[in-house]
Write a protein that holds these residues in place. Structure first.
Motif, PDB file in Angstrom:
ATOM      1  N   UNK A 511       0.800  -1.212   0.023  1.00 57.55           N
ATOM      2  CA  UNK A 511      -0.117  -0.127  -0.201  1.00 57.55           C
ATOM      3  C   UNK A 511       0.859   1.147  -0.102  1.00 57.55           C
ATOM      4  N   UNK A 512       2.144   1.322   0.744  1.00 48.68           N
ATOM      5  CA  UNK A 512       2.996   2.304   0.582  1.00 48.68           C
ATOM      6  C   UNK A 512       3.463   2.448  -0.634  1.00 48.68           C
ATOM      7  N   UNK A 513       3.870   1.563  -1.399  1.00 48.54           N
ATOM      8  CA  UNK A 513       4.580   1.446  -2.785  1.00 48.54           C
ATOM      9  C   UNK A 513       3.448   1.971  -3.634  1.00 48.54           C
ATOM     10  N   UNK A 514       2.174   1.620  -3.538  1.00 46.48           N
ATOM     11  CA  UNK A 514       1.241   2.039  -4.489  1.00 46.48           C
ATOM     12  C   UNK A 514       0.612   3.437  -4.215  1.00 46.48           C
ATOM     13  N   UNK A 515       1.132   4.048  -3.110  1.00 50.30           N
ATOM     14  CA  UNK A 515       0.778   5.503  -2.833  1.00 50.30           C
ATOM     15  C   UNK A 515      -0.562   5.707  -2.044  1.00 50.30           C
ATOM     16  N   UNK A 516      -1.192   4.566  -1.582  1.00 54.03           N
ATOM     17  CA  UNK A 516      -2.354   4.443  -0.865  1.00 54.03           C
ATOM     18  C   UNK A 516      -2.431   4.936   0.609  1.00 54.03           C
ATOM     19  N   UNK A 517      -1.420   4.574   0.988  1.00 57.79           N
ATOM     20  CA  UNK A 517      -1.320   4.964   2.716  1.00 57.79           C
ATOM     21  C   UNK A 517      -0.023   5.854   2.790  1.00 57.79           C
ATOM     22  N   UNK A 518       0.072   6.712   3.692  1.00 60.94           N
ATOM     23  CA  UNK A 518       1.485   7.384   4.251  1.00 60.94           C
ATOM     24  C   UNK A 518       1.518   7.322   5.597  1.00 60.94           C
ATOM     25  N   UNK A 519       2.647   7.173   6.054  1.00 62.93           N
ATOM     26  CA  UNK A 519       3.143   7.307   7.529  1.00 62.93           C
ATOM     27  C   UNK A 519       3.245   8.667   8.307  1.00 62.93           C
ATOM     28  N   UNK A 520       2.536   8.506   9.344  1.00 63.31           N
ATOM     29  CA  UNK A 520       2.781   9.980  10.179  1.00 63.31           C
ATOM     30  C   UNK A 520       3.803  10.015  11.151  1.00 63.31           C
ATOM     31  N   UNK A 521       4.141   8.946  11.637  1.00 62.29           N
ATOM     32  CA  UNK A 521       5.123   9.131  12.948  1.00 62.29           C
ATOM     33  C   UNK A 521       5.524   7.513  13.201  1.00 62.29           C
ATOM     34  N   UNK A 522       6.460   7.533  13.610  1.00 64.48           N
ATOM     35  CA  UNK A 522       7.239   6.194  14.070  1.00 64.48           C
ATOM     36  C   UNK A 522       7.396   5.937  15.493  1.00 64.48           C
ATOM     37  N   UNK A 523       6.896   4.922  16.181  1.00 61.21           N
ATOM     38  CA  UNK A 523       6.809   4.735  17.531  1.00 61.21           C
ATOM     39  C   UNK A 523       8.108   4.232  18.076  1.00 61.21           C
ATOM     40  N   UNK A 524       9.263   5.145  18.190  1.00 68.92           N
ATOM     41  CA  UNK A 524      10.737   4.611  18.278  1.00 68.92           C
ATOM     42  C   UNK A 524      11.378   5.931  18.985  1.00 68.92           C
ATOM     43  N   UNK A 525      12.556   5.520  19.316  1.00 64.73           N
ATOM     44  CA  UNK A 525      13.423   6.646  19.959  1.00 64.73           C
ATOM     45  C   UNK A 525      14.072   7.470  18.851  1.00 64.73           C
ATOM     46  N   UNK A 526      14.147   6.872  17.633  1.00 68.26           N
ATOM     47  CA  UNK A 526      14.784   7.587  16.616  1.00 68.26           C
ATOM     48  C   UNK A 526      14.065   7.322  15.307  1.00 68.26           C
ATOM     49  N   UNK A 527      14.190   8.080  14.388  1.00 67.70           N
ATOM     50  CA  UNK A 527      13.594   7.986  13.021  1.00 67.70           C
ATOM     51  C   UNK A 527      13.967   6.849  12.338  1.00 67.70           C
ATOM     52  N   UNK A 528      13.018   6.094  11.396  1.00 67.41           N
ATOM     53  CA  UNK A 528      13.338   4.851  10.785  1.00 67.41           C
ATOM     54  C   UNK A 528      14.151   5.164   9.591  1.00 67.41           C
ATOM     55  N   UNK A 529      15.061   4.486   9.325  1.00 63.74           N
ATOM     56  CA  UNK A 529      16.145   4.667   8.118  1.00 63.74           C
ATOM     57  C   UNK A 529      15.430   4.596   7.064  1.00 63.74           C
ATOM     58  N   UNK A 530      14.294   3.801   6.888  1.00 66.33           N
ATOM     59  CA  UNK A 530      13.676   3.788   5.540  1.00 66.33           C
ATOM     60  C   UNK A 530      12.866   4.666   5.326  1.00 66.33           C
ATOM     61  N   UNK A 531      12.296   5.591   6.343  1.00 67.12           N
ATOM     62  CA  UNK A 531      11.598   6.726   6.286  1.00 67.12           C
ATOM     63  C   UNK A 531      11.937   8.009   6.861  1.00 67.12           C
ATOM     64  N   UNK A 532      13.133   8.518   6.566  1.00 69.58           N
ATOM     65  CA  UNK A 532      13.800   9.391   7.458  1.00 69.58           C
ATOM     66  C   UNK A 532      13.355  10.769   7.548  1.00 69.58           C
ATOM     67  N   UNK A 533      12.267  10.859   6.607  1.00 65.89           N
ATOM     68  CA  UNK A 533      11.352  12.281   6.678  1.00 65.89           C
ATOM     69  C   UNK A 533      10.339  12.137   7.790  1.00 65.89           C
ATOM     70  N   UNK A 534       9.954  10.942   8.468  1.00 65.90           N
ATOM     71  CA  UNK A 534       8.942  10.756   9.370  1.00 65.90           C
ATOM     72  C   UNK A 534       9.455  10.937  10.738  1.00 65.90           C
ATOM     73  N   UNK A 535       8.651  11.757  11.444  1.00 65.69           N
ATOM     74  CA  UNK A 535       9.521  12.008  12.915  1.00 65.69           C
ATOM     75  C   UNK A 535       9.060  10.804  13.777  1.00 65.69           C
ATOM     76  N   UNK A 536       9.886  10.858  14.926  1.00 66.14           N
ATOM     77  CA  UNK A 536       9.923   9.694  15.806  1.00 66.14           C
ATOM     78  C   UNK A 536       8.815  10.368  17.009  1.00 66.14           C
ATOM     79  N   UNK A 537       8.404   9.532  17.637  1.00 66.77           N
ATOM     80  CA  UNK A 537       7.419   9.779  18.579  1.00 66.77           C
ATOM     81  C   UNK A 537       7.888  10.888  19.866  1.00 66.77           C
ATOM     82  N   UNK A 538       9.223  10.662  20.129  1.00 69.39           N
ATOM     83  CA  UNK A 538      10.150  11.199  21.113  1.00 69.39           C
ATOM     84  C   UNK A 538      10.134  12.459  20.627  1.00 69.39           C
TER      85      UNK A 538
END
Length: 619
Positions: A511-538
């Motif tokens: 769904x991400x590859x098809x552009x149907x969904x987009x992420x808002x936040x990652x529940x981690x102490x740092x950003x996800x390497x595959x999604x560097x533009x998406x903020x971490x919850x902290x």
């Protein structure tokens, strides 16, 4: 039936929401539902050739021709009476919606006889004796403009009809187990309030009912949060039942105790609404002498699609008696089975099927995969624990399911399993539909501070559920919308039925590859390497970064160490293969190698961490 205090506590809907006027109401509401064939009743024709088809008859002996497809085949007549200003059209729509929500889960079986609804000045009740033409008779106490009491009461009484309440009702053994039926019908009331609130927020029959939706949801939430509905801290349902069982059997209407059970069973039906079809297999045989016999009869009569969740329900009340582990010999001596504790199409399912493919050459046997969804993954774990061949039965043990153990409700725990290793790991993320007006997580939080947002999750008590509760403790209004089947969870967000989706990125990679969904936040102490533009919850000052999801494989505790070692070596070889490394990279889920001992310690730490988080949340 529903107590006086309960229905009086249901809040009035806004003056502008539902307007009703007193007048005679004779309406046709239909919903395709059927029950097992039953003996002929007065005014009900039963096909003598054995087809089991029954037709409701009018006084003149003619089959009633009216059927409204909005509710599928069930006719409901509401008698004239003092409905306190009730508007016939609005009442018709409310009852129709309850019937459609409940009865849509009962396809392909013989239709119910009509239901005659009248008003009781005392309390709601479903009468054992049918009317002169074979119709069921339900009395409601609801009146006035408020939609919530009609939903709450009618769903409860309709549940009695669906669960074969009238069979063997004169038998003492049946009366001693009636409390369980009452608990299930309380589940039906809460479920219907929440389901219709969600449905009417998206698409209501009228503007008035759309305005009523938030009140329905808050009514259900308030009931669920009543102190008497909770197990004492540190008590399992089995332990509680051991003490309360005698009192439950002595009175079907011990509301406080029935509602403890209802609160614990509600998530099963919310995750998998098709489970409502299982209640039509209650009360089919002459009752036994014990509650265990009663539940066993339910299990025996139910078709295969319901048995795993019913077994899990039984395990909540009674400690499992697992079959013994067979003595040694060549291993594996027959095909292995991997039980996936969630439905097909999700990340756990993909992981298991890829591993099965890679394990077969290692073990020299076919590796079969079976999906057993329900109870936030615990239905599948229960099936694995009850397997008659535990050394050939593997099961996915996932962090979000282990998190549910911290509530202490069931009897399953880390000590029941031997962990074979961590197979996948990934932080969870929050996703929205690509065209959602919520541009980023800051906007999401701003919206959740003003109004309640719904989030599709994998179940109650899971990491998903806990994360939403932790956000809620900061004042954000979030509603957990659980789905047992992954594809239903994803589709709910894609269709706009939920505002967001809580999931691991690899599970929705397509769904991400098809552009149907987009992420808002990652529940981690740092950003996800595959999604560097998406903020971490902290980055938002929210310390919800210590609950990463992981997936492991396990066998039942007690399987011989030499067999566990064979499985460990085979899994380790599969995980080191280029094919697996490509797969886990594509699904953002590659896990660092850990020993089985370290994997077991990680599961225990997670349960402890979840328990600590829950202890800080308001009850």
């Amino acid at each position: 039936m529903i107590s006086d205090d309960q229905w009086r506590s249901i809040p009035s809907i806004d003056q502008a929401s539902v307007q009703m006027t007193p007048m005679l109401l004779n309406i046709a509401v239909t919903a395709m539902l059927t029950l097992p064939a039953e003996p002929a009743q007065t005014g009900v024709a039963v096909d003598k050739a054995g087809s089991g088809q029954a037709a409701a008859r009018q006084p003149g002996g003619q089959a009633n021709p009216r059927a409204d497809p909005r509710a599928g085949g069930l006719m409901i007549r509401v008698a004239a009476g003092d409905w306190g200003g009730g508007d016939p059209q609005t009442i018709r729509l409310v009852l129709e919606a309850v019937a459609a929500e409940m009865l849509s889960r009962f396809s392909g079986r013989e239709p119910l006889a009509p239901i005659h609804v009248s008003r009781s000045p005392v309390r709601p009740v479903t009468l054992f004796e049918r009317g002169p033409h074979g119709e069921y008779r339900i009395e409601l106490n609801a009146s006035g403009r408020d939609a919530a009491p009609y939903i709450y009461e009618f769903a409860h009484e309709l549940c009695h009809v669906l669960s074969n309440y009238e069979r063997h009702h004169h038998a003492a053994a049946a009366r001693s187990q009636q409390w369980f039926e009452e608990a299930l019908c309380e589940v039906a009331s809460l479920y219907s309030l929440k389901a219709l609130a969600n449905r009417w927020q998206r698409s209501a029959p009228t503007a008035e009912l759309a305005a009523a939706a938030p009140g329905l949801l808050e009514t259900a939430r308030r009931f669920q949060q009543e102190a008497h509905r909770r197990l004492p801290t540190g008590t399992t349902l089995a332990g509680w039942y051991a003490l309360a069982g005698a009192r439950l059997g002595a009175s079907a209407y011990d509301r406080n105790r029935n509602e403890v059970v209802a609160n614990l069973l509600l998530p099963l039906f919310e995750e998998n609404p098709e489970l409502w079809g299982a209640i039509s297999f209650l009360n089919l045989q002459a009752p036994g002498s014990s509650f265990r016999d009663y539940l066993q009869s339910w299990l025996d009569n139910a078709p295969p699609r319901y048995k795993d969740v019913i077994r899990y329900t039984i395990s909540l009340f009674f400690r499992r008696e697992a079959p013994p582990v067979a003595p040694g010999g060549d291993y594996p001596s027959r095909p292995l089975q991997i039980i996936v504790t969630f439905g097909p199409g999700g990340g756990a399912d993909g992981m298991a099927r890829k591993l099965a493919e890679l394990l077969e050459p290692q073990v020299g046997m076919p590796v079969l995969v079976e999906n057993v969804a329900g109870a936030s993954g615990n239905a599948g774990l229960t099936k694995a624990l009850l397997s008659s061949d535990p050394e050939h039965t593997l099961v996915t043990l996932i962090a979000l399911t282990a998190a549910a153990w911290a509530d202490g409700v069931g009897t399953i725990g880390a000590s029941d399993f031997t962990i074979l290793g961590i197979v996948q790991q990934s932080p969870s993320m929050l996703f929205v539909r690509a065209d959602s007006p919520l541009a980023d997580f800051e906007q999401f939080l701003a919206a959740a501070a003003r109004r309640r947002l719904s989030v599709a999750t994998s179940g109650r008590g899971t990491l998903d559920d806990l994360t939403l509760a932790l956000l809620g403790s900061h004042g954000y209004l979030l509603q957990n919308a659980p789905f047992a089947l992954p594809r239903q969870r994803y589709q709910a967000t894609l269709d706009g039925r939920t505002d967001a989706l809580f999931e691991e990125p690899g599970d929705v990679a397509g769904h991400l590859a098809a552009g149907a969904l987009r992420p808002l936040v990652v529940f981690a102490g740092h950003r996800h390497a595959a999604f560097p533009a998406i903020p971490a919850i902290v980055e938002f000052g929210l310390a919800i970064d210590d609950l990463p999801n992981f997936r492991s494989l396990a066998v039942r505790a007690g399987v011989a160490a030499d067999k566990v070692e064979i499985l460990n070596r085979a899994i380790d070889t599969a995980l080191r293969s280029d094919e697996w490394q490509h797969y886990c990279a594509r699904t953002f889920s590659c896990a660092s190698a850990v020993t089985p001992t370290e994997a077991a310690a990680r599961v225990r730490r997670l349960v402890d961490r979840v328990g600590a988080h829950r202890a800080r949340l308001p009850r």
